[in-house]
Design an enzyme around this catalytic site. Structure first.
Site, PDB file in Angstrom:
ATOM      1  N   HIS A   1       0.811  -1.217   0.000  1.00 44.93           N
ATOM      2  CA  HIS A   1       0.000   0.000   0.000  1.00 44.93           C
ATOM      3  C   HIS A   1       0.846   1.269   0.000  1.00 44.93           C
ATOM      4  O   HIS A   1       0.571   2.170  -0.796  1.00 44.93           O
ATOM      5  CB  HIS A   1      -1.002   0.054   1.148  1.00 44.93           C
ATOM      6  CG  HIS A   1      -1.932   1.219   0.972  1.00 44.93           C
ATOM      7  ND1 HIS A   1      -3.018   1.177   0.133  1.00 44.93           N
ATOM      8  CD2 HIS A   1      -1.897   2.485   1.459  1.00 44.93           C
ATOM      9  CE1 HIS A   1      -3.618   2.356   0.117  1.00 44.93           C
ATOM     10  NE2 HIS A   1      -2.959   3.162   0.917  1.00 44.93           N
TER      11      HIS A   1
ATOM     12  N   TYR B   1       2.038   5.658  -2.421  1.00 42.07           N
ATOM     13  CA  TYR B   1       2.584   6.986  -2.143  1.00 42.07           C
ATOM     14  C   TYR B   1       3.991   7.131  -2.725  1.00 42.07           C
ATOM     15  O   TYR B   1       4.432   8.250  -3.007  1.00 42.07           O
ATOM     16  CB  TYR B   1       2.543   7.249  -0.638  1.00 42.07           C
ATOM     17  CG  TYR B   1       1.171   6.974  -0.099  1.00 42.07           C
ATOM     18  CD1 TYR B   1       0.084   7.765  -0.485  1.00 42.07           C
ATOM     19  CD2 TYR B   1       0.916   5.871   0.711  1.00 42.07           C
ATOM     20  CE1 TYR B   1      -1.196   7.479  -0.050  1.00 42.07           C
ATOM     21  CE2 TYR B   1      -0.363   5.581   1.146  1.00 42.07           C
ATOM     22  CZ  TYR B   1      -1.414   6.386   0.759  1.00 42.07           C
ATOM     23  OH  TYR B   1      -2.686   6.093   1.172  1.00 42.07           O
TER      24      TYR B   1
ATOM     25  N   ARG C   1     -11.824  -9.042 -10.777  1.00 35.58           N
ATOM     26  CA  ARG C   1     -10.540  -8.557 -11.292  1.00 35.58           C
ATOM     27  C   ARG C   1      -9.638  -9.752 -11.573  1.00 35.58           C
ATOM     28  O   ARG C   1      -9.936 -10.874 -11.171  1.00 35.58           O
ATOM     29  CB  ARG C   1      -9.872  -7.619 -10.287  1.00 35.58           C
ATOM     30  CG  ARG C   1      -9.443  -8.297  -9.009  1.00 35.58           C
ATOM     31  CD  ARG C   1      -8.808  -7.376  -7.995  1.00 35.58           C
ATOM     32  NE  ARG C   1      -7.560  -6.780  -8.462  1.00 35.58           N
ATOM     33  CZ  ARG C   1      -6.632  -6.255  -7.650  1.00 35.58           C
ATOM     34  NH1 ARG C   1      -6.832  -6.255  -6.337  1.00 35.58           N
ATOM     35  NH2 ARG C   1      -5.530  -5.730  -8.123  1.00 35.58           N
ATOM     36  N   ARG C   2      -8.543  -9.515 -12.280  1.00 40.88           N
ATOM     37  CA  ARG C   2      -7.534 -10.543 -12.575  1.00 40.88           C
ATOM     38  C   ARG C   2      -8.171 -11.784 -13.199  1.00 40.88           C
ATOM     39  O   ARG C   2      -7.791 -12.910 -12.875  1.00 40.88           O
ATOM     40  CB  ARG C   2      -6.785 -10.981 -11.314  1.00 40.88           C
ATOM     41  CG  ARG C   2      -6.093  -9.915 -10.506  1.00 40.88           C
ATOM     42  CD  ARG C   2      -5.199 -10.604  -9.468  1.00 40.88           C
ATOM     43  NE  ARG C   2      -4.664  -9.732  -8.463  1.00 40.88           N
ATOM     44  CZ  ARG C   2      -5.118  -9.627  -7.220  1.00 40.88           C
ATOM     45  NH1 ARG C   2      -6.161 -10.334  -6.847  1.00 40.88           N
ATOM     46  NH2 ARG C   2      -4.545  -8.816  -6.357  1.00 40.88           N
TER      47      ARG C   2
ATOM     48  N   HIS D   1     -10.058   1.794  -9.653  1.00 45.10           N
ATOM     49  CA  HIS D   1      -9.548   2.758  -8.665  1.00 45.10           C
ATOM     50  C   HIS D   1      -8.095   3.110  -8.928  1.00 45.10           C
ATOM     51  O   HIS D   1      -7.740   4.289  -9.027  1.00 45.10           O
ATOM     52  CB  HIS D   1      -9.713   2.174  -7.258  1.00 45.10           C
ATOM     53  CG  HIS D   1      -8.876   2.839  -6.218  1.00 45.10           C
ATOM     54  ND1 HIS D   1      -9.114   4.120  -5.781  1.00 45.10           N
ATOM     55  CD2 HIS D   1      -7.784   2.394  -5.530  1.00 45.10           C
ATOM     56  CE1 HIS D   1      -8.214   4.442  -4.867  1.00 45.10           C
ATOM     57  NE2 HIS D   1      -7.396   3.417  -4.706  1.00 45.10           N
ATOM     58  N   PHE D   2      -7.223   2.096  -9.059  1.00 45.46           N
ATOM     59  CA  PHE D   2      -5.812   2.477  -9.147  1.00 45.46           C
ATOM     60  C   PHE D   2      -5.410   2.979 -10.527  1.00 45.46           C
ATOM     61  O   PHE D   2      -4.358   3.602 -10.668  1.00 45.46           O
ATOM     62  CB  PHE D   2      -4.862   1.394  -8.605  1.00 45.46           C
ATOM     63  CG  PHE D   2      -4.897   0.046  -9.250  1.00 45.46           C
ATOM     64  CD1 PHE D   2      -4.469  -0.147 -10.538  1.00 45.46           C
ATOM     65  CD2 PHE D   2      -5.315  -1.062  -8.519  1.00 45.46           C
ATOM     66  CE1 PHE D   2      -4.462  -1.401 -11.111  1.00 45.46           C
ATOM     67  CE2 PHE D   2      -5.311  -2.327  -9.086  1.00 45.46           C
ATOM     68  CZ  PHE D   2      -4.887  -2.497 -10.389  1.00 45.46           C
ATOM     69  N   HIS D   3      -6.258   2.771 -11.536  1.00 48.34           N
ATOM     70  CA  HIS D   3      -5.977   3.451 -12.805  1.00 48.34           C
ATOM     71  C   HIS D   3      -6.249   4.952 -12.693  1.00 48.34           C
ATOM     72  O   HIS D   3      -5.659   5.743 -13.433  1.00 48.34           O
ATOM     73  CB  HIS D   3      -6.796   2.838 -13.944  1.00 48.34           C
ATOM     74  CG  HIS D   3      -6.143   1.631 -14.553  1.00 48.34           C
ATOM     75  ND1 HIS D   3      -6.193   0.387 -13.974  1.00 48.34           N
ATOM     76  CD2 HIS D   3      -5.391   1.487 -15.676  1.00 48.34           C
ATOM     77  CE1 HIS D   3      -5.514  -0.476 -14.718  1.00 48.34           C
ATOM     78  NE2 HIS D   3      -5.012   0.168 -15.757  1.00 48.34           N
TER      79      HIS D   3
END
Length: 562
Positions: free
Chosen positions: A233, A237, A449-450, A384-386
């Protein structure tokens, strides 16, 4: 031309970090390009279109959807982001302090990254490490993948030392002075990453490398997952903070204004140091063997990490409004229209910030102990992470090329190349927004996903509409990527040089509210103390659970499912 070349050589002799930074950037963007070429095939899969038979004919070494997904994730989420961070977060403080970094170590870090990348890439391309970018055991890849990845990641520890050495030398020459803003950001960033990367280092040294070399029979999947998410995680950052450093210190200048508050920027980065790492259990809400109390504590701490991003939104928006009004903007929203929308160096990070808003809201859902169960392991998560890494981080990196490449190479960027850059960033933003809608929507309809869902085209008829969004997004993003490739290499391969561009200072923004004579700034400048606090938080957040897990190891043998 010979005169120009000799002048550039003189610039590189005076500032040798420019060439090393360029090598990091070029290698990073090559990884982004190769990894992104697999992206449309992932998008088409989530549009129920199986394009992998075509890909196998074009690239015979690609044996499966999961190999393509592994290459896409590793190259984009790990390789590109790390190399960009190693470029930006060493070069910016060196130029701010006007000090030369340790060039022997800078080249050592580049060669470690390059060699590690090559060693890890060989089994990936040979379909011997199709373990996705999370490489969860008991999926077992070739030992060369784990060894290469370890060397690649450890190259960042050399970068950490380089920046800490710069800071130490500056402090010795300027006793009692507050660390300059960009350098403060870089030091805090690298210390955050050191704490965060320990989880991945422990996983590799204690488990993955001995296991892959055949020294041990098996690995405990839960322990490995826990150590991975110790790093997994806060790596978000690690992606994000180089972009934030540019947004705080370069973007206001590109907009024609100033940064409204130096202390707010410092406080945001300090909070990331404290709060980024003790949050990993929110990725393991569904995992057994971890006390729910600790999961809840990590959930709350994850929600706290939203605070520095909200502070960033306020500070940057205020800085942009100041710039817009300096440029003649009037009325409630007239300042927005007055901003330099013809400058890709400005437009790219601003569009990324706009995409980051719904991405951050989705992150609140992911961090919630209860709401996460609705979207866990669905297409919502890559949606989300895209919005995070593929929008804000990537767009900011793309936009940085328009001021960074001339500074590193002396090669000018023409008006035509800037217009092409505008088309690229708008198309990239549009494609990512369409994809975000499609993936989030599909996730709410329980599309996993995946998953190679295009092989089972009748499994999700209720998700037909969001799947159309994903197909459209894949096409738009492919066009944007091809235009970006053309634009990037048209600059890199250009023979025109203007040495004065390479000799010019970086466009750091001035500040309205500075750090002078502020108790809060002096307290925040005690970076060693805050690093110790952050380390204690990590020990408290992970120590009890890891002690329990290490006391009840349940190793299982490796699996190969591809």
């Amino acid at each position: 031309m010979a005169v120009r070349a000799s002048e550039i050589s003189r610039v590189y002799e005076a500032y040798p970090e420019k060439k090393a930074t360029l090598y990091f950037l070029v290698l990073g963007f090559l990884a982004l390009i190769v990894g992104s070429l697999f992206g449309p095939f992932q998008a088409l899969n989530y549009g129920n279109v199986d394009a992998y038979p075509l890909l196998k004919r074009l690239l015979p070494f690609v044996q499966s959807y999961y190999q393509g997904l592994t290459l896409h994730g590793v190259l984009n989420a790990i390789v590109f982001t790390q190399l960009f961070a190693q470029a930006i977060m060493v070069y910016l403080p060196a130029r701010e302090l006007n000090m030369r970094p340790n060039m022997g170590l800078m080249w050592l870090s580049w060669w470690m990254a390059f060699i590690g990348l090559v060693v890890a890439a060989l089994p990936l391309l040979a379909n011997e490490a199709t373990v996705l970018y999370t490489f969860y055991p008991p999926l077992k890849g070739h030992w060369a993948f784990y060894l290469g990845a370890s060397v690649f990641v450890l190259s960042t520890w050399v970068s950490i030392y380089i920046v800490l050495d710069l800071w130490r030398r500056w402090k010795a020459a300027n006793p009692g002075k507050v660390t300059p803003l960009v350098t403060y950001m870089a030091v805090v960033f690298w210390l955050m990453w050191f704490l965060a990367s320990l989880g991945l280092v422990l996983e590799a040294v204690l488990f993955l490398l001995p296991w892959s070399f055949g020294l041990v029979e098996g690995v405990d999947p839960l322990v490995a997952r826990t150590l991975f998410w110790w790093t997994g995680h806060p790596i978000v950052y690690f992606w994000l903070l180089p972009a934030y450093a540019i947004i705080y210190t370069i973007l206001p200048k590109q907009a024609g204004g100033k940064l409204v508050s130096d202390p707010m920027a410092r406080l945001a980065f300090l909070l990331f140091l404290l709060l980024s790492t003790p949050v990993g259990f929110h990725h393991q809400f569904a995992d057994p063997g971890i006390d729910p109390t600790w999961k809840m504590i990590h959930s709350v701490l994850t929600l706290f990490v939203a605070v520095p991003s909200l502070m960033t939104a306020f500070t940057v928006a205020a800085s942009l409004e100041f710039a817009g009004r300096l440029r003649g903007g009037r009325g409630l929203f007239g300042w927005i229209r007055a901003l330099p929308w013809d400058n890709p160096a400005f437009v790219a990070p601003v569009l990324g910030l706009l995409g980051f808003i719904p991405g951050g809201a989705g992150g609140i859902v992911n961090a919630s102990f209860t709401l996460d169960y609705v979207v866990h392991n669905t297409a919502w998560v890559p949606g989300h992470f895209h919005l995070q890494v593929a929008s804000l981080v990537t767009l900011t990196a793309m936009g940085s090329l328009y001021w960074l490449l001339p500074n590193l190479t002396g090669k000018p960027i023409s008006d035509a190349q800037r217009r092409l850059g505008l088309a690229v960033v708008w198309l990239w933003f549009l494609g990512m927004m369409i994809m975000a809608v499609g993936l989030h929507w599909a996730g709410l309809l329980n599309v996993p996903r995946r998953a190679y869902i295009a092989q089972v085209p009748d499994a999700y008829p209720h998700a037909a509409v969001p799947m159309v969004f994903n197909v459209l997004a894949g096409i738009v993003l492919l066009v944007a990527l091809l235009l970006f490739i053309y634009g990037l290499f048209s600059v890199l391969l250009s023979r025109e040089r203007k040495p004065e561009l390479a000799e010019a200072p970086l466009p750091f923004a001035e500040v309205i509210s500075g750090p002078e004579d502020r108790r809060l700034v002096l307290a925040m400048d005690r970076i060693g103390f805050w690093f110790a606090v952050a380390a204690i938080l990590v020990v408290l957040a992970y120590g009890p659970t890891l002690v329990q897990l290490f006391g009840h190891l349940n190793p299982v043998p490796g699996w190969r499912l591809w």
